[in-house]
Enzyme design. Structure first.
Site, PDB file in Angstrom:
ATOM      1  N   GLU A  16       0.809  -1.218   0.000  1.00 26.31           N
ATOM      2  CA  GLU A  16       0.000   0.000   0.000  1.00 26.31           C
ATOM      3  C   GLU A  16       0.843   1.271   0.000  1.00 26.31           C
ATOM      4  OE1 GLU A  16      -3.656  -0.491   2.615  1.00 26.31           O
ATOM      5  OE2 GLU A  16      -2.437  -2.177   3.302  1.00 26.31           O
ATOM      6  N   SER A 152      -6.776  -2.271   2.028  1.00 23.83           N
ATOM      7  CA  SER A 152      -7.048  -1.854   0.647  1.00 23.83           C
ATOM      8  C   SER A 152      -7.667  -2.955  -0.200  1.00 23.83           C
ATOM      9  CB  SER A 152      -5.770  -1.334  -0.025  1.00 23.83           C
ATOM     10  OG  SER A 152      -5.339  -0.150   0.598  1.00 23.83           O
ATOM     11  N   ASP A 263     -15.134  -0.753   9.612  1.00 19.71           N
ATOM     12  CA  ASP A 263     -15.911  -1.163   8.451  1.00 19.71           C
ATOM     13  C   ASP A 263     -16.999  -2.131   8.894  1.00 19.71           C
ATOM     14  OD1 ASP A 263     -14.166   0.358   6.954  1.00 19.71           O
ATOM     15  OD2 ASP A 263     -12.898  -1.332   6.401  1.00 19.71           O
ATOM     16  N   GLU A 276     -13.927  -5.183  10.156  1.00 18.28           N
ATOM     17  CA  GLU A 276     -12.549  -4.934  10.566  1.00 18.28           C
ATOM     18  C   GLU A 276     -12.394  -3.474  10.970  1.00 18.28           C
ATOM     19  OE1 GLU A 276      -9.918  -4.383   6.714  1.00 18.28           O
ATOM     20  OE2 GLU A 276     -11.257  -6.096   6.449  1.00 18.28           O
ATOM     21  N   ASN A 278      -9.472  -0.089  11.164  1.00 17.69           N
ATOM     22  CA  ASN A 278      -8.236   0.447  10.602  1.00 17.69           C
ATOM     23  C   ASN A 278      -7.675   1.494  11.552  1.00 17.69           C
ATOM     24  OD1 ASN A 278      -6.344   1.940   8.916  1.00 17.69           O
ATOM     25  ND2 ASN A 278      -7.279   0.910   7.176  1.00 17.69           N
ATOM     26  N   SER A 287     -10.647   8.568  -0.020  1.00 15.36           N
ATOM     27  CA  SER A 287     -10.698   7.791   1.219  1.00 15.36           C
ATOM     28  C   SER A 287     -11.923   8.149   2.061  1.00 15.36           C
ATOM     29  CB  SER A 287      -9.427   8.012   2.038  1.00 15.36           C
ATOM     30  OG  SER A 287      -8.302   7.466   1.391  1.00 15.36           O
TER      31      SER A 287
END
Length: 313
Positions: A16, A152, A263, A276, A278, A287
């Protein structure tokens, strides 16, 4: 306290890297717009000497992928006694490993799809066909396959047909040595960002993701115009409250700090399912975190400045 020297840390050597560099430029520009002196630095062999010889007031890490989100770089910053925005190393390690994060939030009474996490070696040792058959027999179809670590949507795919599971596993193992296979939950995909104000986590408006063909993959995430983002998400008031509460619960349960993005899938019956979290949300033009900032009528630079200032107190 006044911010006289800020380092935004971006780049690195993960898959990433390019996204991280874009995030770093966005944060740097937003801070410079507030007349804050900013240095954008890569995580390379010159970093330690630079931070030692000219220590910044604080560091804003926007490194994505391994090192940036698994706690490693933050361990280094703590060794150097350099203040930084974001979760501490131990919390990063828990959040970075998706099966572990799912276990933690489940104990905090959040719903998360039933799943199994298996290393690549198990398929070799026990026979891939037999293991795949048992996965389908237990979890059913459709399934969602992704690396246990990483972001990602790299190596991630939806499996509707049993014949496609083997290829999905191969694609997953191209980006990691262990795979998380979970039941696919149909519904509205949303991301809920959290920022801390005076140490209290506050959820920002949920961002709804409408990806082309229903696939929110790497291209859909970072190519402008490919995906529709709706802020606030088109949820019922009750589902909105459940989603924002889930993000705050995940932030607290995982011991995160300053900012995070969770998410979620909201099923048609209004139930919220944790996918999940982040610890270093993307900050690019496409974003989700900056979109949530805008949806709350906040300024990205001011939010980043306030988070940096918090580390100086």
């Amino acid at each position: 306290m006044e911010l006289g020297h800020v380092v935004v840390l971006a780049g690195g050597l993960s898959y990433e890297r390019e996204v991280s560099l874009r995030s770093g430029r966005r944060v740097s520009d937003a801070l410079r717009a507030l007349d804050i002196p900013v240095e954008l630095r890569d995580a390379d062999a010159t970093l330690l000497d630079s931070l030692t010889e000219d220590p910044p007031d604080a560091v804003f890490p926007v490194l994505h992928g391994a090192a940036g989100e698994d706690g490693s770089i933050r361990d280094i910053l703590e060794l150097l006694d350099v203040p930084y925005v974001g979760a501490r190393p131990d919390a990063c390690r828990v959040a970075w490993d998706k099966p572990t994060a799912k276990s933690v939030v489940r104990r905090a009474d959040l719903r998360t799809p039933k799943s199994v996490a298996l290393p690549k070696e198990i398929f070799h040792d026990l026979g891939a066909a037999s293991v795949l058959d048992r996965i389908i027999g237990s979890l059913g179809l459709p399934l969602f396959v992704k690396p246990t670590r990483g972001g990602s949507a790299l190596g991630a795919s939806v499996v509707h047909d049993a014949a496609d599971l083997s290829a999905a596993m191969v694609g997953c193992f191209a980006y990691g040595d262990s795979a998380l296979v979970e039941q696919y939950v149909a519904g509205t995909e949303v991301a809920v960002s959290v920022i801390e104000r005076d140490g209290v986590p506050v959820a920002l408006p949920a961002v709804e993701i409408v990806a082309p063909g229903g696939r929110y993959d790497y291209t859909a995430r970072y190519d402008a115009g490919d995906t529709e983002f709706i802020t606030p998400a088109r949820l019922t008031p009750d589902a909105t409250a459940r989603a924002t509460a889930a993000a705050v619960t995940a932030h607290r349960a995982l011991g995160l700090r300053d900012l995070s993005r969770t998410d979620l899938i909201v099923s048609p019956d209004g139930e919220v399912h944790f996918l999940e979290v982040n610890v270093a949300p993307g900050m690019t033009e496409t974003s989700l975190f900056p979109r949530a900032i805008s949806g709350a009528d906040l300024d990205l630079g001011e939010v980043c400045r306030d988070l940096l200032a918090t580390r100086l107190t």
